[in-house]
Design a protein around this motif. Structure first.
Motif, mmCIF file in Angstrom:
data_model
loop_
_atom_site.group_PDB
_atom_site.id
_atom_site.type_symbol
_atom_site.label_atom_id
_atom_site.label_comp_id
_atom_site.label_asym_id
_atom_site.label_seq_id
_atom_site.Cartn_x
_atom_site.Cartn_y
_atom_site.Cartn_z
ATOM 1 N N ARG A 343 -16.032 -13.730 -23.244
ATOM 2 C CA ARG A 343 -16.023 -12.799 -24.369
ATOM 3 C C ARG A 343 -14.658 -12.861 -25.052
ATOM 4 O O ARG A 343 -13.641 -12.495 -24.465
ATOM 5 C CB ARG A 343 -16.297 -11.362 -23.904
ATOM 6 N N ASN A 344 -14.663 -13.372 -26.298
ATOM 7 C CA ASN A 344 -13.429 -13.436 -27.092
ATOM 8 C C ASN A 344 -12.325 -14.218 -26.383
ATOM 9 O O ASN A 344 -11.138 -13.861 -26.457
ATOM 10 C CB ASN A 344 -12.932 -12.018 -27.422
ATOM 11 N N LEU A 345 -12.723 -15.257 -25.692
ATOM 12 C CA LEU A 345 -11.763 -16.104 -24.999
ATOM 13 C C LEU A 345 -12.039 -17.556 -25.362
ATOM 14 O O LEU A 345 -13.194 -17.962 -25.524
ATOM 15 C CB LEU A 345 -11.868 -15.932 -23.479
ATOM 16 N N SER A 346 -10.981 -18.344 -25.498
ATOM 17 C CA SER A 346 -11.126 -19.748 -25.857
ATOM 18 C C SER A 346 -11.735 -20.531 -24.691
ATOM 19 O O SER A 346 -11.211 -20.493 -23.572
ATOM 20 C CB SER A 346 -9.761 -20.342 -26.226
ATOM 21 N N ARG A 347 -12.796 -21.227 -24.977
ATOM 22 C CA ARG A 347 -13.466 -22.016 -23.936
ATOM 23 C C ARG A 347 -12.532 -23.058 -23.345
ATOM 24 O O ARG A 347 -12.445 -23.213 -22.123
ATOM 25 C CB ARG A 347 -14.697 -22.678 -24.540
ATOM 26 N N MET A 348 -11.832 -23.806 -24.199
ATOM 27 C CA MET A 348 -10.971 -24.881 -23.723
ATOM 28 C C MET A 348 -9.803 -24.334 -22.903
ATOM 29 O O MET A 348 -9.421 -24.918 -21.886
ATOM 30 C CB MET A 348 -10.460 -25.698 -24.910
ATOM 31 N N ASP A 352 -9.168 -25.081 -18.834
ATOM 32 C CA ASP A 352 -7.900 -25.656 -18.385
ATOM 33 C C ASP A 352 -7.208 -24.730 -17.391
ATOM 34 O O ASP A 352 -6.624 -25.186 -16.400
ATOM 35 C CB ASP A 352 -7.000 -25.915 -19.598
ATOM 36 N N LEU A 353 -7.282 -23.418 -17.622
ATOM 37 C CA LEU A 353 -6.647 -22.445 -16.737
ATOM 38 C C LEU A 353 -7.278 -22.464 -15.351
ATOM 39 O O LEU A 353 -6.579 -22.469 -14.323
ATOM 40 C CB LEU A 353 -6.756 -21.047 -17.348
ATOM 41 N N LEU A 354 -8.605 -22.493 -15.290
ATOM 42 C CA LEU A 354 -9.292 -22.515 -14.003
ATOM 43 C C LEU A 354 -9.000 -23.800 -13.236
ATOM 44 O O LEU A 354 -8.781 -23.774 -12.022
ATOM 45 C CB LEU A 354 -10.799 -22.360 -14.218
ATOM 46 N N HIS A 355 -9.000 -24.925 -13.942
ATOM 47 C CA HIS A 355 -8.750 -26.203 -13.265
ATOM 48 C C HIS A 355 -7.323 -26.286 -12.738
ATOM 49 O O HIS A 355 -7.085 -26.850 -11.661
ATOM 50 C CB HIS A 355 -9.036 -27.355 -14.229
ATOM 51 N N VAL A 393 -12.356 -15.380 -12.103
ATOM 52 C CA VAL A 393 -12.866 -14.939 -13.415
ATOM 53 C C VAL A 393 -12.515 -13.470 -13.646
ATOM 54 O O VAL A 393 -12.104 -13.089 -14.755
ATOM 55 C CB VAL A 393 -14.383 -15.171 -13.502
ATOM 56 N N ARG A 394 -12.640 -12.622 -12.624
ATOM 57 C CA ARG A 394 -12.282 -11.197 -12.775
ATOM 58 C C ARG A 394 -10.792 -11.045 -13.067
ATOM 59 O O ARG A 394 -10.387 -10.194 -13.888
ATOM 60 C CB ARG A 394 -12.657 -10.435 -11.498
ATOM 61 N N LEU A 395 -9.960 -11.863 -12.444
ATOM 62 C CA LEU A 395 -8.522 -11.788 -12.688
ATOM 63 C C LEU A 395 -8.181 -12.252 -14.105
ATOM 64 O O LEU A 395 -7.245 -11.720 -14.731
ATOM 65 C CB LEU A 395 -7.767 -12.625 -11.659
ATOM 66 N N ILE A 396 -8.926 -13.236 -14.621
ATOM 67 C CA ILE A 396 -8.712 -13.686 -16.001
ATOM 68 C C ILE A 396 -9.067 -12.563 -16.963
ATOM 69 O O ILE A 396 -8.331 -12.296 -17.935
ATOM 70 C CB ILE A 396 -9.549 -14.945 -16.288
ATOM 71 N N GLU A 397 -10.185 -11.907 -16.733
ATOM 72 C CA GLU A 397 -10.591 -10.799 -17.604
ATOM 73 C C GLU A 397 -9.570 -9.664 -17.562
ATOM 74 O O GLU A 397 -9.332 -8.988 -18.579
ATOM 75 C CB GLU A 397 -11.971 -10.296 -17.184
ATOM 76 N N ALA A 398 -8.965 -9.475 -16.394
ATOM 77 C CA ALA A 398 -7.962 -8.411 -16.262
ATOM 78 C C ALA A 398 -6.591 -8.863 -16.746
ATOM 79 O O ALA A 398 -5.672 -8.030 -16.883
ATOM 80 C CB ALA A 398 -7.873 -7.948 -14.808
ATOM 81 N N GLY A 399 -6.426 -10.167 -17.007
ATOM 82 C CA GLY A 399 -5.141 -10.672 -17.477
ATOM 83 C C GLY A 399 -4.090 -10.736 -16.404
ATOM 84 O O GLY A 399 -2.885 -10.751 -16.703
ATOM 85 N N THR A 400 -4.508 -10.851 -15.131
ATOM 86 C CA THR A 400 -3.542 -10.846 -14.023
ATOM 87 C C THR A 400 -3.631 -12.106 -13.157
ATOM 88 O O THR A 400 -3.082 -12.122 -12.052
ATOM 89 C CB THR A 400 -3.785 -9.608 -13.128
#
Length: 418
Positions: A343-348, A352-355, A393-400
């Protein structure tokens, strides 16, 4: 120096050095026709003694055909020399020593049928049933069985086809098509023909003209190999509200075959120009976690801890539909374990962040050899658990997420302070 008018003058002089002492006159190797024919008769007799028959001009070997043809041409005019060489009386005449020239019966031979002769009427089959009924030979399965060939049913019904289908999120792209059309009409943007054999370098955010429609390159997936060469699957959106997901190689072929195809130039002077990326949309998408169904022993034994983490802007089921032909999916079908909507996040950026976050759990020796013998190094597979990805994924959504790291020794996400 004395000059000679001919060779005779040279040889007439005395041979002081003895150069011509050992020179002998050259003997002729030529033989008469009668000698050659007698030699053929002797060869035919040799053949008859070895095979019990005369040589056939329609024989199985070139030597027999040649000998049979010559024999047929000379046997009607035998000479004394030929009859002397005829040990088995194959010419049909008695030897001169017998004192009789009366013909005798030729050696008992049964003429073999020739492929030049017309078959008898009773030998011509009237139907396919007659042909198969007369076939007493058992044909080996190795002669008629096909190997290394894709069954016709699979060729007619492939697991994945890059057909056109409705674009469910077309509203995201519609305004971009309208603006690009205005820029082309005003001359702000230029379009050039796609030349034959041109290796078009397609990037995300590019606009093309194909079959009279504007086409937008919305997504390029990770690299794979097709036909022994690097390739990528694309997501192409068309201005009529349809989309397709061809391979890069397939798109290039389609554009080369389309005489009206055009490549629309991007603004600016190149990727370093701030306006260069103005056409690229920040598309959201879906994070998916997939498990391989490969039967390869080295993959099957770690199937429960080896997962692919990918992000796509298209339907996940369609993205993995061609997995068994895609080296990035280990050339095998996959099972989707989990999906997470962005949601409102860049796919690319998210991919890259997860990898990078799970990079320490990436298998170093994971390779796939395609059917052309080329090695592929898939970069989207990790020794993780699905719950690890869910927590990331939850940490990405929380920005932490930056406050944590992944520890592959215990397969857990821990705080960077630990």
């Amino acid at each position: 120096m004395k000059r000679y008018r001919s060779l005779n003058e040279i040889f007439a002089e005395e041979d002081e050095l003895g150069l011509l002492a050992d020179v002998k006159p050259r003997r002729s190797n030529t033989t008469s026709p009668d000698d050659r024919n007698a030699k053929i008769v002797a060869e035919v007799n040799d053949f008859y003694e070895a095979n019990g028959r005369l040589p056939d001009e329609n024989g199985q070997t070139i030597e027999e055909m040649k000998l049979g043809t010559i024999w047929r041409s000379i046997k009607g005019s035998p000479t004394e020399l030929m009859m002397a060489a005829d040990r088995n009386r194959l010419l049909g005449y008695g030897h001169p020593v017998s004192g009789s020239d009366a013909p005798i019966s030729e050696a008992p031979t049964k003429p073999e049928p020739s492929w030049r002769d017309d078959p008898d009427e009773e030998e011509v089959p009237l139907s396919l049933d007659d042909i198969f009924a007369d076939d007493d030979e058992e044909i080996s399965e190795a002669l008629v069985g096909l190997r290394h060939v894709t069954p016709a049913a699979e060729r007619e019904n492939p697991a994945h086809r890059a057909d056109l289908f409705p674009c469910e999120d077309f509203e995201v792209f519609e305004q971009g098509f309208l603006e690009m059309q205005e820029k082309l009409e005003s001359g702000e943007r230029e379009a050039s023909p796609v030349e034959d054999r041109q290796e078009l370098r397609v990037k995300e955010g590019d606009y093309l003209i194909h079959r009279g429609l504007l086409a937008y390159v919305a997504e390029k997936t990770e690299h794979t190999r097709r036909g022994g060469k690097p390739d990528q699957r694309l997501r192409i959106i068309f201005s009529n509200g349809m989309e397709s997901d061809p391979l890069m190689s397939s798109l290039r072929k389609a554009l080369a075959a389309d005489r009206t195809a055009r490549a629309i130039h991007r603004p600016g002077l190149g990727p370093l120009d701030p306006d260069w990326h103005s056409d690229a949309l920040e598309l959201t998408g879906t994070i998916y976690v997939a498990r391989s169904k490969s039967e390869r022993p080295e993959i099957k034994e770690v199937r429960n801890i080896l997962y692919k983490i990918g992000v796509t802007s298209q339907d996940v089921r369609r993205r993995v539909a061609d997995a068994k032909n895609d080296a990035t999916f280990l050339l095998a079908d996959v099972e989707i374990i989990a999906t997470y909507e962005l949601r409102n996040l860049s796919r690319m950026k998210i991919e890259d962040l997860l990898h990078r976050f799970f990079d320490c759990a990436r298998p170093s020796g994971l390779t796939i050899t395609d059917r052309f013998g080329k090695k592929v190094f898939p970069r989207e597979w990790f020794y993780v658990l699905p719950e690890n990805v869910a927590e990331a994924v939850r940490l990405i959504e929380a920005g932490t997420l930056h406050l944590y790291r992944y520890d592959p020794s215990i397969q857990k996400i821990v705080s960077t302070g630990d």
